[in-house]
Design an enzyme around this catalytic site. Structure first.
Site, PDB file in Angstrom:
ATOM      1  CE1 TYR A 233      -4.186  -1.084  -0.596  1.00 33.44           C
ATOM      2  CE2 TYR A 233      -3.684  -2.705   1.101  1.00 33.44           C
ATOM      3  CZ  TYR A 233      -4.497  -2.248   0.073  1.00 33.44           C
ATOM      4  OH  TYR A 233      -5.597  -2.965  -0.294  1.00 33.44           O
TER       5      TYR A 233
ATOM      6  CD  GLU B   8      -6.937 -28.518   6.010  1.00 42.02           C
ATOM      7  OE1 GLU B   8      -6.927 -29.747   6.090  1.00 42.02           O
ATOM      8  OE2 GLU B   8      -7.519 -27.898   5.101  1.00 42.02           O
TER       9      GLU B   8
ATOM     10  CG  ASP C  66     -10.294 -31.129   5.714  1.00 45.59           C
ATOM     11  OD1 ASP C  66     -10.606 -31.528   6.855  1.00 45.59           O
ATOM     12  OD2 ASP C  66     -10.674 -30.039   5.228  1.00 45.59           O
TER      13      ASP C  66
END
Lengths: 362, 462
Positions: A103, A189, A241
């Protein structure tokens, strides 16, 4: 903790920046085209031959940036812009995030990835880690469990409230006085799983530290995990997962990312074990059919690509076998699917049993 | 023999100061008008055999010769008399063509020269233009020992007499000591500043001063063993920024580039090989896009697609042949012209940083202000005063009195110079692979470059 290229003193970095600037000026004054050589690193290849040397932390090649090509000139331009910011940060002992830097000149940088690459180039060029540049990320990770430490004088007493989530510290290099009574570190996770464990008072029942990167782990979370591993010498388990994305996260913790391959030694968790969920868990723990989702074409492509990575063949053939099984079965599932029978199944049954079997496995 | 250049040739060979004069005298009582022409030079004189073997059409500079008769007087410096004879152009038999007239004794005077007179159908108005055009172009060569003048009589009265004098401007170059190329450069500058030498002085509507012209020159020679067909090519290119007031000038160019062509010290229609070469030059690598090459009876103009209207380019080619001019379409000749022009363009680039850059280099140059600002920033933002002083002295500045803007400007110029220099290096060098020991892009999976770092998902890196 020492990173691969860590510079002990900021003066050292400033000296290198000055040497670099001076060499560019000398080239220009002499009418020579400046040449910037940037080493290239990789932590894996997809070469089917086994004799690659990706496990080495040495550079695997070199990029030569000159003012002859527009793309390279743009890259040098961005590198110098970010270097100027870094010089000021280091001189003033201030810190900024990559986003802050973006920025500062959003129209010139055009995209965050441009800043990221410039920072990577600078790290490689000056043989240092990102934190040496005083470039930090706003921590995304969470931690709880049998642990207390200080970061820049600020106390993090997780022991006092075992099942409360604390943010992973941003200035990992300034973490000190680490004290722990834990027996292992569990990396999960997802934040949902982390919160499930917190609700189930998992750390009260199990002497452990639980960390989550809330998805793909940021640098701070990976650095913090590495710091705990080195300081505490504890085994580390990872729960993700059972899908290609989960496996990618597991691999990033274990082997590091390609993007930051130049600093792999300070970011990877080399002894991490994969706790689950494995494709075979769906049968062992009777995951209902409706929770098993078919792999998409994209999932299959990702999995096939991951199977080619040399580090799996070389170091983790059993992980590769699990990945092949997932591909063969053609289904994926989330960890939460294991909790269909009982809300506390993960904390009361699944994780303790997996930890026990890991502990007794050779 | 009847080409103006042959008279000029006799003068050029003479080491003394020479004069080449042409007198046009129009009879007022004839219809169609008849103009007598007298061409006289003080050059080395002619050999009589030249006239005996003369084969020339019965016309002079486009005008038909009235009676087919040339009257020739000539003498060499070593001769005691001035030879006088008539040449009958209508006579096909060589030894009858030349009719000797009584010679004139020089009475001990030492001089040389040739005088040819003839009469043609046509008015002086028609004849003047090509003669003046020839003299104006000859001035570009800046042959120092020859002055040229044209006297036009359009009636008996002195008021109908006009004289044009063409003298080499020796203000800038010492013509007698300068090389042919130096003279060509200076001559082309004058030609540009004076609008094709039509003016006596620089056009002040179009130009501020001579120093603002950008001049490049190049030479190309054939290999020694190929001398017969090649020779030497000298090229000068002048590029001028026209003033805004150029709109007030009726002679201002219209964005076209005139290509002046000289062959062995004489203005000449451009040969095919040079035309082909002009079309084959990689103008784009100099930031120019050639729209067309217009050949109007040997006068060639190049038109550009992208050249700013306030800029003018002028090109002069001088081909020195060892023997007869080659007008064949040979690769050797094409290469010679191309090389000469390319060398002149490269010379311009080398002398004027950031000039004539290719569109590729101009794109790279668009980063220069940013690069210079960052480099200057690294110097001036440093808290190390010794380092600042060190850097400034590397750049040749005195640390006490330097301002950041000056340093930034200097760095900008230096970077532009380097970018221009990179362009001039052999293409092979430029195409060098940027990766050493390693392939350009690693073949890795979609995930490899993704890195969620705190607040965002970064996109893939190149």
């Amino acid at each position: 903790m020492e990173g691969n290229f860590q510079i002990s003193k900021t003066t050292n970095l400033l000296r290198r920046i000055k040497d670099f600037t001076r060499s560019i000026l000398e080239d220009l004054a002499e009418g020579r085209s400046p040449i910037i050589s940037i080493n290239r690193f990789r932590n894996y290849c997809m070469n089917p031959e086994a004799d690659c040397f990706c496990s080495s932390v040495e550079p695997k090649g070199q990029e030569i940036l000159t003012l002859k090509k527009e793309s390279q000139t743009y890259r040098i331009d961005m590198l110098l812009r970010v270097l100027l910011i870094v010089q000021q940060l280091v001189q003033e002992n201030r810190h900024a995030s990559k986003r802050d830097i973006y920025y500062m000149h959003p129209s010139a940088f055009k995209a965050q990835s441009v800043v990221d690459r410039a920072i990577g180039d600078i790290c490689i060029l000056f043989q240092c880690s990102r934190y040496n540049l005083n470039v930090v990320s706003v921590g995304n990770g969470l931690v709880m469990g049998w642990l207390k430490f200080r970061e820049s004088g600020r106390k993090f007493d997780c022991l006092n409230s075992l099942n409360t989530a604390f943010p992973v510290p941003v200035l990992v290099e300034e973490v000190e006085d680490v004290v722990s009574l834990a027996e292992y570190i569990l990396v999960v996770e997802k934040e949902t799983v982390f919160q499930r464990l917190a609700n189930d008072m998992f750390c009260k029942m199990n002497r452990c530290i639980v960390i989550t990167g809330r998805g793909y782990p940021d640098v701070s979370t990976r650095r913090f995990l590495r710091l705990l591993m080195e300081k505490l010498q504890l085994p580390v388990h990872c729960l993700v997962d059972c899908d290609p994305y989960g496996f990618e996260i597991l691999a990033t913790y274990r082997f590091g990312s390609m993007q930051m391959a130049y600093d792999i030694e300070s970011l990877r968790a080399p002894d991490m074990k994969w706790l689950g969920a494995f494709p075979s868990d769906s049968e062992i723990y009777s995951v209902p059919q409706q929770c098993l989702l078919p792999l998409t074409e994209e999932d299959k492509k990702r999995t096939e690509a991951m199977l080619l990575r040399c580090y799996l063949k070389r170091e983790m053939p059993q992980w590769r076998l699990e990945l092949e099984t997932m591909l063969k079965r053609g289904v994926k599932f989330e960890i939460e699917a294991l909790s269909v029978q009982s809300l506390s199944f993960l904390s009361e049954v699944y994780i303790p049993s997996k930890i026990r079997s890991e502990a007794i496995s050779p | 023999m009847l080409r103006f250049s042959s008279f000029f040739y006799k003068c050029r060979l003479s080491e003394d100061l020479c004069r080449l004069s042409i007198l046009l005298d129009q009879s007022t009582d004839r219809n169609p008008p008849i103009t007598s022409i007298l061409i006289a030079d003080t050059g080395i004189g002619c050999n009589l055999e030249e006239f005996q073997d003369l084969r020339c059409p019965r016309e002079f500079s486009g005008a038909k010769i009235w009676d087919g008769l040339l009257s020739v007087k000539t003498t060499c410096i070593t001769e005691d008399e001035v030879y006088y004879f008539h040449v009958n152009l209508d006579e096909n038999i060589s030894n009858k063509r030349l009719k000797r007239q009584p010679s004139q004794a020089k009475n001990g005077a030492k001089f040389s020269g040739t005088e040819v007179s003839l009469s043609v159908f046509g008015s002086t108005d028609v004849l003047m233009a090509p003669i003046i055009g020839f003299f104006q172009k000859m001035l570009v060569l800046q042959i120092p020992n020859v002055t040229m003048d044209l006297m036009v009589n359009q009636g008996a009265s002195p008021a109908t007499q006009t004289q044009y004098v063409f003298v080499v401007n020796s203000d800038k170059t010492s013509c007698f000591t300068a090389s042919n190329l130096e003279r060509l450069k200076s001559g082309l500058e004058d030609y540009v500043l004076r609008h094709e030498n039509c003016l006596d002085m620089m056009c002040e509507h179009c130009f501020s001063d001579r120093e603002h012209l950008k001049v490049g020159s190049g030479t190309a020679c054939t290999e020694e063993n190929r001398k017969r067909t090649g020779g030497k090519m000298e090229v000068v290119i002048v590029i001028s920024d026209l003033l805004e007031t150029t709109r007030q000038c009726s002679r201002s160019c219209d964005g076209k580039t005139e290509v002046l062509y000289f062959e062995n010290f004489s203005p000449s229609p451009i040969p095919l090989v040079a035309l082909i070469a002009l079309k084959k030059i990689d103008w784009k690598s100099y930031g120019l896009i050639l729209a067309s090459v217009n050949d109007q009876d040997g006068h060639v103009f190049l038109e550009w697609e992208n050249f700013p209207s306030h800029v003018q380019i002028q090109i002069a080619l001088h081909w020195y042949h060892n023997q007869y001019p080659t007008r064949q379409k040979t690769q050797l000749g094409i290469n010679l012209v191309k090389k000469g022009i390319k060398n002149a363009l490269d010379d311009l680039k080398a002398k004027h940083e950031g000039f004539l850059l290719s569109s590729h280099a101009r794109k790279i140059c668009s980063y220069v202000p940013d690069l210079a600002r960052s480099i200057a920033g690294l110097i001036f933002s440093s808290t190390d005063i010794d380092f600042q002083g060190d850097c400034l002295s590397v750049l040749g500045f005195q640390p006490q009195e330097v301002e950041r803007d000056a340093v930034e400007d200097y760095i900008q110029r230096k970077i532009v110079t380097v970018i221009g220099m990179n362009e001039r290096k052999p293409q092979k060098d430029q195409e060098a692979a940027p990766f050493l020991f390693f392939e350009g892009e690693s073949k890795t999976s979609y995930f490899e470059d993704e890195e969620i770092d705190g607040e965002y998902f970064s996109t893939s890196l190149e």
